[in-house]
Design an enzyme around this catalytic site. Structure first.
Site, mmCIF file in Angstrom:
data_model
loop_
_atom_site.group_PDB
_atom_site.id
_atom_site.type_symbol
_atom_site.label_atom_id
_atom_site.label_comp_id
_atom_site.label_asym_id
_atom_site.label_seq_id
_atom_site.Cartn_x
_atom_site.Cartn_y
_atom_site.Cartn_z
ATOM 1 N N CYS A 138 0.642 -1.535 -0.282
ATOM 2 C CA CYS A 138 -0.209 -0.049 -0.214
ATOM 3 C C CYS A 138 0.569 1.003 -0.431
ATOM 4 O O CYS A 138 1.855 1.166 0.904
ATOM 5 C CB CYS A 138 -1.424 0.831 1.032
ATOM 6 S SG CYS A 138 -1.677 -1.131 1.659
ATOM 7 N N ARG A 176 4.047 -0.733 -4.774
ATOM 8 C CA ARG A 176 3.416 -1.332 -3.367
ATOM 9 C C ARG A 176 2.037 -1.808 -3.302
ATOM 10 O O ARG A 176 1.440 -2.449 -2.601
ATOM 11 C CB ARG A 176 3.987 0.331 -2.978
ATOM 12 C CG ARG A 176 4.700 0.615 -2.147
ATOM 13 C CD ARG A 176 4.437 1.930 -1.838
ATOM 14 N NE ARG A 176 4.966 1.219 0.031
ATOM 15 C CZ ARG A 176 5.954 1.772 0.488
ATOM 16 N NH1 ARG A 176 6.945 1.881 0.476
ATOM 17 N NH2 ARG A 176 5.653 0.773 1.883
ATOM 18 N N TRP A 203 -3.262 -2.839 -1.481
ATOM 19 C CA TRP A 203 -2.559 -4.377 -2.248
ATOM 20 C C TRP A 203 -3.298 -4.474 0.038
ATOM 21 O O TRP A 203 -2.985 -4.569 0.849
ATOM 22 C CB TRP A 203 -1.045 -4.295 -1.363
ATOM 23 C CG TRP A 203 -0.803 -5.866 -1.846
ATOM 24 C CD1 TRP A 203 -0.629 -6.583 -2.957
ATOM 25 C CD2 TRP A 203 -1.019 -7.327 -0.605
ATOM 26 N NE1 TRP A 203 -0.670 -8.204 -2.998
ATOM 27 C CE2 TRP A 203 -0.214 -8.081 -1.465
ATOM 28 C CE3 TRP A 203 -0.616 -7.360 0.894
ATOM 29 C CZ2 TRP A 203 -0.386 -9.562 -0.675
ATOM 30 C CZ3 TRP A 203 -0.433 -8.282 1.417
ATOM 31 C CH2 TRP A 203 -0.370 -9.465 0.780
ATOM 32 N N ASN A 228 -1.804 2.101 6.093
ATOM 33 C CA ASN A 228 -0.469 0.685 5.456
ATOM 34 C C ASN A 228 -0.430 0.467 6.968
ATOM 35 O O ASN A 228 -0.039 0.415 7.737
ATOM 36 C CB ASN A 228 0.758 1.511 5.053
ATOM 37 C CG ASN A 228 1.131 2.200 3.474
ATOM 38 O OD1 ASN A 228 0.081 1.921 2.983
ATOM 39 N ND2 ASN A 228 2.311 2.613 3.729
ATOM 40 N N GLY A 229 -0.258 -1.750 6.421
ATOM 41 C CA GLY A 229 0.165 -2.000 7.224
ATOM 42 C C GLY A 229 -1.441 -2.633 7.825
ATOM 43 O O GLY A 229 -1.736 -2.933 7.345
ATOM 44 N N GLU A 265 15.056 -19.222 -8.701
ATOM 45 C CA GLU A 265 14.662 -18.324 -8.861
ATOM 46 C C GLU A 265 14.264 -18.581 -10.497
ATOM 47 O O GLU A 265 12.964 -17.171 -10.585
ATOM 48 C CB GLU A 265 16.775 -17.193 -8.959
ATOM 49 C CG GLU A 265 16.250 -15.819 -9.629
ATOM 50 C CD GLU A 265 15.378 -14.824 -9.376
ATOM 51 O OE1 GLU A 265 14.994 -16.235 -7.352
ATOM 52 O OE2 GLU A 265 14.562 -13.998 -9.597
ATOM 53 N N LYS A 281 10.544 -16.859 -10.482
ATOM 54 C CA LYS A 281 10.193 -15.912 -12.296
ATOM 55 C C LYS A 281 8.792 -16.579 -13.030
ATOM 56 O O LYS A 281 7.864 -15.095 -13.147
ATOM 57 C CB LYS A 281 10.842 -15.429 -12.687
ATOM 58 C CG LYS A 281 12.527 -14.726 -12.538
ATOM 59 C CD LYS A 281 12.362 -13.600 -12.298
ATOM 60 C CE LYS A 281 11.398 -12.637 -10.695
ATOM 61 N NZ LYS A 281 12.490 -12.874 -10.037
ATOM 62 N N GLU A 336 5.648 -16.237 -11.548
ATOM 63 C CA GLU A 336 4.889 -14.981 -11.328
ATOM 64 C C GLU A 336 4.612 -14.524 -11.626
ATOM 65 O O GLU A 336 3.989 -13.548 -12.113
ATOM 66 C CB GLU A 336 6.071 -14.389 -9.534
ATOM 67 C CG GLU A 336 7.078 -13.970 -10.397
ATOM 68 C CD GLU A 336 7.891 -12.827 -9.458
ATOM 69 O OE1 GLU A 336 7.318 -11.878 -8.749
ATOM 70 O OE2 GLU A 336 9.679 -13.258 -9.341
ATOM 71 N N HIS A 387 13.391 -38.383 -5.377
ATOM 72 C CA HIS A 387 13.367 -38.282 -4.137
ATOM 73 C C HIS A 387 11.949 -38.287 -3.966
ATOM 74 O O HIS A 387 11.465 -37.921 -2.376
ATOM 75 C CB HIS A 387 14.125 -37.635 -2.839
ATOM 76 C CG HIS A 387 16.167 -37.852 -3.536
ATOM 77 N ND1 HIS A 387 16.507 -39.943 -2.219
ATOM 78 C CD2 HIS A 387 17.450 -37.678 -3.305
ATOM 79 C CE1 HIS A 387 17.140 -39.941 -2.465
ATOM 80 N NE2 HIS A 387 17.779 -38.464 -2.813
ATOM 81 N N LYS A 398 5.159 -4.536 -4.855
ATOM 82 C CA LYS A 398 6.748 -5.018 -4.899
ATOM 83 C C LYS A 398 7.300 -4.749 -3.717
ATOM 84 O O LYS A 398 8.813 -5.232 -3.670
ATOM 85 C CB LYS A 398 7.203 -3.761 -6.067
ATOM 86 C CG LYS A 398 8.393 -3.512 -6.019
ATOM 87 C CD LYS A 398 9.395 -3.211 -7.371
ATOM 88 C CE LYS A 398 10.433 -3.892 -7.203
ATOM 89 N NZ LYS A 398 10.557 -5.064 -7.943
HETATM 90 C C1 F6R Z 1 10.393 -12.017 -6.437
HETATM 91 C C2 F6R Z 1 10.015 -10.553 -6.124
HETATM 92 C C3 F6R Z 1 10.317 -10.591 -4.441
HETATM 93 C C4 F6R Z 1 10.794 -9.443 -2.865
HETATM 94 C C5 F6R Z 1 10.953 -10.074 -2.169
HETATM 95 C C6 F6R Z 1 11.785 -9.404 -1.324
HETATM 96 O O1 F6R Z 1 10.680 -11.065 -8.194
HETATM 97 O O2 F6R Z 1 11.057 -9.718 -6.209
HETATM 98 O O3 F6R Z 1 10.440 -12.062 -4.096
HETATM 99 O O4 F6R Z 1 12.116 -10.272 -3.879
HETATM 100 O O5 F6R Z 1 9.561 -9.795 -1.757
HETATM 101 O O6 F6R Z 1 11.598 -7.855 -1.577
HETATM 102 P P1 F6R Z 1 12.925 -7.451 -1.363
HETATM 103 O O7 F6R Z 1 14.098 -8.038 -1.758
HETATM 104 O O8 F6R Z 1 12.201 -5.882 -1.520
HETATM 105 O O9 F6R Z 1 13.342 -7.471 0.560
#
Ligand code: F6R
Length: 625
Positions: free
Chosen positions: A2, A27, A74, A100-101, A498, A502, A505, A521, A620
């Site tokens: 948010c 956000r 969010w 927020n929060g 990773e 990717k 998501e 396993h 994000k």
């Molecule tokens: C995936 C992604 C998230 C962040 C995670 C941590 O593409 O971006 O998994 O890596 O939310 O975020 P930060 O790095 O801001 O602590």
């Protein structure tokens, strides 16, 4: 999660609020809204969905107001609907709150307020704050006293923006273990969750401390603690340029950011590497002048302290956690120190075994991830040395860790992390070389060799990016998959994790990453023709074993894709699609192998018509635990 914004001045508030919300849309993008004081009356305009929906409403209504607050959401409490969108108002409709929060005791407060006859219009925890402030205000007609009386009753980590038609010349902000900044312009003031949203308008900012209330007018700001006692602090001046947010001809920010990797890797390397033959330069003095007027960065640990470290703990979430897993391999290999990597949220409610012989490293692009912050705070309280790796020298993480290594990525707009992941890896290599040279576990010629390999990486990434079209074909086949499995070993096991993250998501295709040796396993049971296996295969210590694991998958009719280096003669017999990269030293290969996987996920998501830059359900900056 948010975003909160606010404005007071002589300009029209709505366009300013909207432009600031645009910067904060990373956000959360479930809904957005503003509350402005128009002709002495509170006017709330809000809409479910992306910010563009709110923009359409504002274009239609054109509220004539010079004071207001805004929000991009969010969803935590209550699904994304118009009713749950912020701002939330009190019963009289004269006071609005954005939040927020999480208000952890909201249910208890809601019951109490319901008992007092208050009617709730939403499912949010936020509405509690609107009713509580109004309830207290009715008693004293003193809004600051009402806010103080409210915040002492609310538990959790949160930030609030408050506007009331009874106090039309001011807005209030509350920060409780969250992040809020006030920007001070020429007879105008701004409020935002992130300095990036204020930086467009002014470089004079005041960051709210952990339990603080701000009374903001067009001419300035007064600060109060949660007892209502006034606090005095000078604003800071931001030195850097305002963030420039532009796709620069790319179809999506994600694609642009993937292509920015050679640049950001060069920038991060050149920040800390003077030459192949010189020690890594993490000198605090040097970077102090360049820091954004808000924090210093560099490594302050003394040589003796670095030599005294017996154990390293890395804490992070998501992609940053994967960077931490690569960091483990690098630090153990070069420094000979045992390293553990923990998902930051798993530290909660458990005994954290760190002490003054431990270095705890928090990795966070945003520097605002609640779980990562909670973990590092706990490590600080237990006397551990701490170090942050972040892209935001103005973040909460940057302010609480005395040692800070900054990735030089510029803003990352796309929700999925790409360029910041690569830059985090570079920081781990540099940190490991730095510590290893001090501890005497790496000779100068050996250090020079690793630095040389690192300095070659940006040009190699350029070569990989130039092959993007070659990767498209394999990618399009992946778009028909029911699910996918990614495998790798050693340094490239995190790359597999990773790659899987990717893909899921961005494209919403379920994917899992496994240590290649683990496949038999259990996970191998999911393989059939509809579940492709993506193998990360680089010549070196674990090449043969990884290839054998891939062959076991092929025997289960899985479609086989692999990231391999040019000239791999065995690969064509095992894999249906090769994502070839130029030959690379195994030790630095995670910097290269991840790039075709980022591109593949991008192509799949774009082909499937997904919202590449703002995937569903994500945000994000994950500021709730
Ligand atoms: C995936 C992604 C998230 C962040 C995670 C941590 O593409 O971006 O998994 O890596 O939310 O975020 P930060 O790095 O801001 O602590």
């Amino acid at each position: 999660m948010c975003g909160i914004v606010g404005y007071l001045g002589s300009n029209q508030a709505a366009p300013v609020l909207l432009s600031k919300l645009r910067v904060l849309e990373y956000r959360g993008y479930d809904s957005a809204g503003v509350a402005v004081i128009e002709g002495g009356r509170l006017n709330v305009i809000k809409s479910v969905g992306k910010l563009s929906n709110l923009e359409t409403l504002l274009q239609k209504e054109r509220p004539a107001a010079t004071v207001g607050i805004g929000h991009t959401r969010w969803a935590t409490h209550g699904s994304p609907t118009d009713a749950n969108a912020h701002p939330h108002i009190d019963e009289s409709g004269t006071l609005a709150v954005v939040h927020n929060g999480i208000i952890e005791n909201y249910s208890e407060l809601r019951d109490e307020l319901t008992g007092l006859g208050f009617e709730f219009r939403s499912d949010t925890d936020t509405e509690v704050a609107a009713h509580l402030v109004a309830y207290e205000y009715a008693k004293t007609k003193d809004i600051l006293a009402a806010i103080v009386a409210t915040v002492v009753r609310m538990r959790g980590a949160y930030a609030l923006g408050i506007v009331s038609q009874n106090e039309p010349d001011r807005i209030f902000a509350v920060n409780h273990h969250y992040s809020l900044v006030v920007g001070l312009g020429d007879k105008e003031s701004f409020l935002a969750s992130d300095s990036a949203a204020v930086r467009q308008y002014t470089n004079k900012i005041l960051r709210l401390e952990q339990s603080e209330i701000a009374e903001i007018t067009a001419c300035g700001v007064r600060l109060f603690d949660f007892q209502g006692k006034e606090q005095f602090r000078e604003p800071a001046t931001l030195n850097g340029d305002p963030y420039h947010i532009d796709k620069e001809g790319y179809k999506h920010f994600l694609l642009k950011e993937i292509h920015e990797q050679p640049l950001v890797l060069r920038q991060t390397l050149s920040k800390y590497v003077r030459s192949q033959n010189k020690p890594i330069d993490f000198n605090i003095e040097q970077f102090a002048a360049e820091a954004d007027g808000e924090g210093l960065y560099g490594v302050r640990l003394t040589e003796d302290e670095i030599k005294s470290v017996e154990r390293i703990l890395i804490v992070a979430c998501g992609t940053a956690y994967h960077a931490g897993l690569v960091g483990k391999y690098i630090l153990e290999e070069l420094c000979g120190i045992p390293v553990e990597v923990e998902i930051a949220s798993e530290i909660r409610g458990r005994r954290l075994l760190v002490n003054d012989k431990t270095l705890t490293i928090a990795v966070s692009q945003s520097g605002e991830t609640a779980d990562t912050l909670a973990a590092i705070k706990e490590a600080i309280s237990l006397g551990s040395f701490t170090l942050g790796i972040t892209n935001r020298p103005d973040s909460h993480l940057a302010r609480i860790t005395p040692n800070l290594v900054v990735t030089e990525c510029g803003i990352e707009v796309s929700v999925a992390a790409t360029k910041t992941y690569s830059a985090q890896l570079v920081c781990f290599y540099l940190l490991a070389i730095y510590m290893a040279e001090i501890r005497g576990t790496l000779s100068a010629p050996e250090a020079a060799k690793v630095k040389k390999s690192l300095l070659q990486i940006p040009a190699l990434v350029e070569q990989v990016l130039a092959r993007a079209e070659d990767y498209k074909k394999a990618s399009l086949e992946m778009s028909e998959a029911k699910g996918a499995v990614f495998i790798g070993r050693g340094l490239n096991y995190p790359t597999a994790l990773e790659g899987a993250l990717k893909l899921k998501e961005l494209s919403y295709i379920h994917a899992s990453g496994y240590a290649a040796g683990e496949l038999k396993h259990g996970p191998i049971a999911v393989l059939d023709a509809s579940v492709p296996v993506v193998t990360v295969l680089v010549p070196g210590k674990v090449y043969e074993k990884t290839l054998s694991n891939a062959q076991e998958s092929r025997a289960r009719q899985a479609k086989m894709v692999a990231v391999v280096v040019d000239g791999d003669e065995l690969a064509p017999q095992t894999f249906d699609h090769l994502l070839s990269i130029p030959p690379v030293d195994e030790f630095v290969s995670p910097l290269l192998t991840v790039v075709p996987l980022q591109l593949m996920s991008y192509f799949v998501a774009d082909f499937l018509g997904k919202d590449v830059d703002q995937p569903r359900n994500l945000a994000k900056s994950v500021t709730v635990e």
